[in-house]
Enzyme design. Structure first.
Site, PDB file in Angstrom:
ATOM      1  N   ASP A 141      40.130  96.768   9.222  1.00 47.73           N
ATOM      2  CA  ASP A 141      40.195  95.791   8.133  1.00 47.73           C
ATOM      3  C   ASP A 141      39.490  94.506   8.526  1.00 47.73           C
ATOM      4  OD1 ASP A 141      42.835  94.154   6.207  1.00 47.73           O
ATOM      5  OD2 ASP A 141      40.837  94.860   5.631  1.00 47.73           O
ATOM      6  N   LYS A 144      33.104  94.210   7.711  1.00 43.59           N
ATOM      7  CA  LYS A 144      32.805  95.535   7.160  1.00 43.59           C
ATOM      8  C   LYS A 144      31.613  96.177   7.863  1.00 43.59           C
ATOM      9  CE  LYS A 144      36.206  94.167   5.015  1.00 43.59           C
ATOM     10  NZ  LYS A 144      37.489  94.438   5.714  1.00 43.59           N
ATOM     11  N   ASP A 169      40.185 100.012   5.266  1.00 47.48           N
ATOM     12  CA  ASP A 169      40.328  99.257   4.024  1.00 47.48           C
ATOM     13  C   ASP A 169      38.929  98.902   3.494  1.00 47.48           C
ATOM     14  OD1 ASP A 169      41.653  96.039   2.971  1.00 47.48           O
ATOM     15  OD2 ASP A 169      41.577  97.946   1.899  1.00 47.48           O
ATOM     16  N   ASN A 170      38.830  98.631   2.200  1.00 46.38           N
ATOM     17  CA  ASN A 170      37.619  98.057   1.586  1.00 46.38           C
ATOM     18  C   ASN A 170      36.387  98.943   1.619  1.00 46.38           C
ATOM     19  OD1 ASN A 170      38.870  95.395   3.409  1.00 46.38           O
ATOM     20  ND2 ASN A 170      38.956  95.404   1.172  1.00 46.38           N
ATOM     21  N   GLU A 199      42.737  94.177  -3.655  1.00 45.47           N
ATOM     22  CA  GLU A 199      44.041  93.488  -3.682  1.00 45.47           C
ATOM     23  C   GLU A 199      44.131  92.461  -4.817  1.00 45.47           C
ATOM     24  OE1 GLU A 199      42.214  93.985  -0.959  1.00 45.47           O
ATOM     25  OE2 GLU A 199      41.706  92.155   0.076  1.00 45.47           O
TER      26      GLU A 199
HETATM   27  N1  LIG Z   1      38.765  91.216  15.969  1.00 40.47           N
HETATM   28  C1  LIG Z   1      37.723  91.029  15.126  1.00 40.47           C
HETATM   29  N2  LIG Z   1      36.488  91.424  15.485  1.00 40.47           N
HETATM   30  C2  LIG Z   1      35.455  91.231  14.643  1.00 40.47           C
HETATM   31  N3  LIG Z   1      35.563  90.624  13.454  1.00 40.47           N
HETATM   32  C3  LIG Z   1      36.765  90.183  13.072  1.00 40.47           C
HETATM   33  C4  LIG Z   1      37.879  90.392  13.856  1.00 40.47           C
HETATM   34  N4  LIG Z   1      38.952  89.869  13.222  1.00 40.47           N
HETATM   35  C5  LIG Z   1      38.497  89.347  12.079  1.00 40.47           C
HETATM   36  N5  LIG Z   1      37.188  89.488  11.986  1.00 40.47           N
HETATM   37  C6  LIG Z   1      36.356  88.884  10.993  1.00 40.47           C
HETATM   38  C7  LIG Z   1      36.555  89.386   9.597  1.00 40.47           C
HETATM   39  O1  LIG Z   1      37.906  89.264   9.176  1.00 40.47           O
HETATM   40  C8  LIG Z   1      38.131  89.415   7.793  1.00 40.47           C
HETATM   41  C9  LIG Z   1      37.611  90.775   7.338  1.00 40.47           C
HETATM   42  N6  LIG Z   1      38.064  91.135   5.968  1.00 40.47           N
HETATM   43  C10 LIG Z   1      37.291  90.877   4.911  1.00 40.47           C
HETATM   44  O2  LIG Z   1      36.219  90.304   5.041  1.00 40.47           O
HETATM   45  C11 LIG Z   1      37.780  91.261   3.545  1.00 40.47           C
HETATM   46  C12 LIG Z   1      37.130  90.736   2.436  1.00 40.47           C
HETATM   47  C13 LIG Z   1      37.564  91.049   1.135  1.00 40.47           C
HETATM   48  C14 LIG Z   1      36.874  90.482  -0.046  1.00 40.47           C
HETATM   49  C15 LIG Z   1      36.415  89.164  -0.039  1.00 40.47           C
HETATM   50  C16 LIG Z   1      35.769  88.638  -1.143  1.00 40.47           C
HETATM   51  C17 LIG Z   1      35.589  89.418  -2.299  1.00 40.47           C
HETATM   52  F1  LIG Z   1      34.975  88.908  -3.371  1.00 40.47           F
HETATM   53  C18 LIG Z   1      36.040  90.739  -2.325  1.00 40.47           C
HETATM   54  C19 LIG Z   1      36.669  91.266  -1.191  1.00 40.47           C
HETATM   55  C20 LIG Z   1      38.667  91.899   0.949  1.00 40.47           C
HETATM   56  C21 LIG Z   1      39.311  92.430   2.063  1.00 40.47           C
HETATM   57  O3  LIG Z   1      40.374  93.267   1.926  1.00 40.47           O
HETATM   58  C22 LIG Z   1      38.867  92.133   3.363  1.00 40.47           C
HETATM   59  O4  LIG Z   1      39.515  92.720   4.401  1.00 40.47           O
HETATM   60 MG   LIG Z   2      40.766  94.307   3.719  1.00 42.22          MG
END
Ligand SMILES: Nc1ncnc2c1ncn2CCOCCNC(=O)c1cc(-c2ccc(F)cc2)cc(O)c1O
Ligand SMILES: [Mg+2]
Length: 214
Positions: A141, A144, A169-170, A199
């Site tokens: 999650d 992406k 997810d996603n 969500e």
């Molecule tokens: N340990 C690690 N190593 C590397 N990278 C890492 C990390 N830990 C965190 N990160 C960085 C990324 O963390 C957040 C990732 N999640 C999302 O970006 C996300 C975005 C939307 C979304 C946004 C806007 C819209 F319009 C529509 C959908 C929906 C979701 O359900 C999402 O999960």
């Molecule tokens: Mg997500």
């Protein structure tokens, strides 16, 4: 100084949820995100699918990539058998600080190890650092475009066993096309798509469950 959205989400948990009651923490976050401010938690609809997969797998070791505010961490940890361990990796220190407090409010600190840092840096070190052999369940999650390279890292470092489950997810929104192509075409995985919605919205999204065949 202005509060951040994760801080406002945490305040909603501390105001509306009962300490030590994970379900009330989940409910408080969903209410906040539906009625106050959208946030990128897996949410209640996809969360029910997550719960059913966790219950089916009944994992003793879980890896979560991308903690954010700890919503899915709390959902998963509340369903784990005694002595089971969940390691969750979060890159952003501000998200991690909020997640620690959300997890603590739910009373689940004993079951959760929150590690700050990038998945690509930590995956190679998980065995030696945490005495892990393999993961029964991996919940993806985070970024992406990291799903596929990190899955290959997880394979490369022998962190999967026959029957390990990847749940992503996603896979539709924002979308992970290269990851989907890989798990759906690889003879090493048996994949299944669970159609749902992004969500707190009516936009299509879903979870992809992939069983590692070894
Ligand atoms: N340990 C690690 N190593 C590397 N990278 C890492 C990390 N830990 C965190 N990160 C960085 C990324 O963390 C957040 C990732 N999640 C999302 O970006 C996300 C975005 C939307 C979304 C946004 C806007 C819209 F319009 C529509 C959908 C929906 C979701 O359900 C999402 O999960
Ligand atoms: Mg997500």
């Amino acid at each position: 100084t202005q509060s951040t959205r994760p801080q406002r989400l945490l305040s909603a948990v501390q105001k509306n949820a009962t300490r030590g009651d994970p379900r009330s923490v989940v409910k408080a976050i969903d209410h906040f995100c539906r009625h106050k401010e959208w946030a990128m938690n897996v949410g209640d609809e996809k969360g029910c699918i997550l719960d059913s997969v966790v219950t089916e797998v009944n994992p003793h070791t879980v890896l979560e990539l991308g903690t954010y505010c700890g919503y899915s961490t709390v959902r998963i940890a509340s369903l784990l058998p005694p002595h089971a361990k969940l390691i969750t990796l979060e890159f952003n220190p501000d998200y991690a600080a909020v997640a620690r407090q959300v997890i603590a409010w739910a009373g689940l600190e004993e079951k959760v190890q929150l590690v700050e840092g990038a998945s690509s840096d930590w995956i190679p070190k998980l065995k030696e650092q945490f005495g892990i052999q393999t993961f029964d369940l991996v919940f993806l999650d985070h970024w992406k475009d990291r799903y596929l390279p990190d899955t290959k890292l997880i394979e490369e470092f022998g962190l999967l066993r026959k029957g390990s489950v990847l749940l992503a997810d996603n896979v539709i929104c924002p979308g992970t096309p290269d990851y989907l192509e890989y798990v759906r075409s690889s003879p090493q995985y048996k994949s299944q798509y669970f159609k749902s919605h992004l969500e707190y919205t009516k936009v299509e999204d879903g979870l992809e469950k992939s069983v590692f065949l070894g």
